[in-house]
Design a protein around this motif. Sequence first.
Motif: not given
Length: 275
Positions: A85-95, A142-150, A155-160, A197-198
């Motif tokens: 979630a942190i990895l994908t959300s950070t990259i997507a939020g910055y973009a 178990l992890v599959f639904p949490g690979l990405v986080s809307a 949240l990260l978009k607002q932070a950036y 987020l974590g």
Amino acid sequence: MKKIKISTIVIYIILIFFAFIMLAPFVWMLLTAFKTTAETMQVDPFVLVPEVWQVENFSKVVKAMDFVKLYINTIAMIALRVLCAILTSTIAGYAFARLEFKGKNFMFALVLLQMMIPVQIFIIPQYVMVSKLHLTNTVWGLVFPGLVSAFGTFLLKQAYMGLPRDLEEAARLDGCNIPQTFLHIMAPLTKSSMVALGIFTAVFAYKDLMWPMIVCPDSKKTTLASALAKMSGQYSQKYPELMMAALISCVPMIIIYIFFQKQFIEGIATSGGKL
């Protein structure tokens, strides 16, 4: 001064009242965990404290449930979901916050749309995908639904968006490209939001019940929440043992809160996000 003191006293009384309401279920669970089954069935609601504290309820639950394996499964799921979630959300939020590209607003609208749709709608297609990949009864399932986080992307978009653009311009003048600006300048400034987020992801993953019960029916491969749900009998309930198991299961979340409450509050305050 008298008006200020009276208003302060009233505020504290209201806060204490609501704090009591929030703590009441936890206190009831704690007391019930040390009662006998007969005491939990009493009609008198004012008999809260057990006459004799049944410490053996702890040993019964530990023998009935393999808590070590359940803790390992749960912690592994939480750790992988938080990392993804942190990895994908950070990259997507910055973009979404800093870059300009075709279809940006439409794609972000899809992210927001995913937050509005109940998660239960995605269970069937997600299970079909996990089944096709042969990931049932595994941690990766178990992890599959949490690979990405809307929610994490928002949240990260607002932070950036809260960071000044002068930082990027200065980095560009120093010869940094987009990946270097992201890794060395922008990402380190959003650590508090990443921590928030974590914590959110860990809490959501910890209390997830439906997905582990569907994708991991094996009692040795499931999580704490799913194992607790399976303790409920069809015709009778052993409330003391059930509450003792719930009490033991609360330990990880209490530890996370104790150690990360400062970062949790700071991340929400600085990012402008709301749960």
